[in-house]
Design an enzyme around this catalytic site. Structure first.
Site, PDB file in Angstrom:
ATOM      1  N   ARG A   1      -1.730  -3.865  -0.809  1.00 31.57           N
ATOM      2  CA  ARG A   1      -1.413  -4.457  -2.117  1.00 31.57           C
ATOM      3  C   ARG A   1      -0.052  -5.140  -2.124  1.00 31.57           C
ATOM      4  NH1 ARG A   1      -4.239   0.057  -2.987  1.00 31.57           N
ATOM      5  NH2 ARG A   1      -2.384   1.370  -3.003  1.00 31.57           N
TER       6      ARG A   1
ATOM      7  N   GLU B   1       1.524  13.345   4.309  1.00 36.34           N
ATOM      8  CA  GLU B   1       1.437  14.746   3.865  1.00 36.34           C
ATOM      9  C   GLU B   1       0.726  15.575   4.945  1.00 36.34           C
ATOM     10  OE1 GLU B   1      -0.527  15.133   0.146  1.00 36.34           O
ATOM     11  OE2 GLU B   1       0.006  17.248  -0.074  1.00 36.34           O
TER      12      GLU B   1
HETATM   13  P1  AMP Z   1       4.741   6.400   0.343  1.00 39.73           P
HETATM   14  O1  AMP Z   1       4.779   6.098   1.810  1.00 39.73           O
HETATM   15  O2  AMP Z   1       4.503   7.842   0.052  1.00 39.73           O
HETATM   16  O3  AMP Z   1       5.972   5.858  -0.386  1.00 39.73           O
HETATM   17  O4  AMP Z   1       3.465   5.661  -0.258  1.00 39.73           O
HETATM   18  C1  AMP Z   1       3.521   4.330  -0.625  1.00 39.73           C
HETATM   19  C2  AMP Z   1       2.265   3.596  -0.250  1.00 39.73           C
HETATM   20  O5  AMP Z   1       1.087   4.328  -0.598  1.00 39.73           O
HETATM   21  C3  AMP Z   1       2.199   2.280  -0.977  1.00 39.73           C
HETATM   22  O6  AMP Z   1       1.780   1.265  -0.046  1.00 39.73           O
HETATM   23  C4  AMP Z   1       1.189   2.496  -2.090  1.00 39.73           C
HETATM   24  O7  AMP Z   1       0.318   1.389  -2.205  1.00 39.73           O
HETATM   25  C5  AMP Z   1       0.425   3.747  -1.711  1.00 39.73           C
HETATM   26  N1  AMP Z   1       0.430   4.780  -2.783  1.00 39.73           N
HETATM   27  C6  AMP Z   1       1.020   6.000  -2.711  1.00 39.73           C
HETATM   28  N2  AMP Z   1       0.818   6.711  -3.818  1.00 39.73           N
HETATM   29  C7  AMP Z   1       0.091   5.926  -4.643  1.00 39.73           C
HETATM   30  C8  AMP Z   1      -0.421   6.091  -5.991  1.00 39.73           C
HETATM   31  N3  AMP Z   1      -0.235   7.217  -6.708  1.00 39.73           N
HETATM   32  N4  AMP Z   1      -1.119   5.047  -6.532  1.00 39.73           N
HETATM   33  C9  AMP Z   1      -1.308   3.914  -5.831  1.00 39.73           C
HETATM   34  N5  AMP Z   1      -0.856   3.705  -4.574  1.00 39.73           N
HETATM   35  C10 AMP Z   1      -0.166   4.691  -3.983  1.00 39.73           C
END
Ligand code: AMP
Length: 177
Positions: free
Chosen positions: A65, A102
């Protein structure tokens, strides 16, 4: 010209989908923002607010996205667009970066010739959660000699404190939870 769209209007269009893609996750669905011409254009203006055309060499977008927002931001800033993709998707030679999830780990990749050394980079993704994905993208940009001017997100899940994974990098988010 300042944006006529407010972050509150964008926030109102973001759809929360509970238990997607698995139980316990509150998925932030940005497709209603994309489908609304005014909100989509306003989101791009707000994400790039700090920069004028010519002040950024490349907008780096994160799979998948992030590509949508980063590509539109790149045309606005008259900058190139560079994808950070999930491992195995890019056709040319790549550099890769592992990061923790995770459960388990994931790998992102960038073409070795995607950035010129010293390139001024704006990093964009739709959402900052734990910060693992963005930190991996930052590592790739820095390996290629790029300088990240800002990391810009439509949404930030503040309770996960993803910013701490991006030390020294200015972080902008339009909507936070
Ligand atoms: P992180 O690496 O944990 O910061 O996760 C970020 C990535 O995961 C981004 O590319 C987001 O598109 C996706 N992502 C993580 N959590 C969500 C959520 N609750 N809703 C939508 N996309 C998420």
């Amino acid at each position: 010209m300042p944006s006529t769209v407010t972050a509150a209007q964008i926030a109102a269009a973001i759809r929360n989908v509970s238990d997607f893609p698995k139980p316990g996750i509150q998925f932030k669905d940005i497709t209603p923002v994309l489908a609304d011409a005014r909100l989509f254009a306003g989101a791009i203006e707000l994400l790039t607010a700090k920069f004028s055309p010519g002040s950024v060499d490349a907008v780096v977008g994160i799979d998948a996205r992030g590509f949508i927002f980063a590509a539109a931001a790149a045309t606005r800033l008259k900058a190139g667009f560079v994808p950070v993709r999930k491992k195995g998707k890019l056709p040319f030679t790549t550099i890769e970066q592992d990061y923790a999830l995770e459960y388990g780990h994931a790998t992102v990749a960038m073409h070795t010739d995607a950035l010129k050394p010293g390139a001024r980079v704006l990093l964009i993704d739709d959402l900052l959660a734990t910060g693992g994905t963005s930190a991996a993208a930052v590592a790739l940009v820095q390996k290629l000699g790029g300088t990240i001017l800002e990391a810009s997100f439509l949404i930030e899940l503040k309770f996960l404190d993803g910013r701490k994974q991006l030390p020294g990098i200015p972080v902008r988010s339009l909507v936070s939870y």
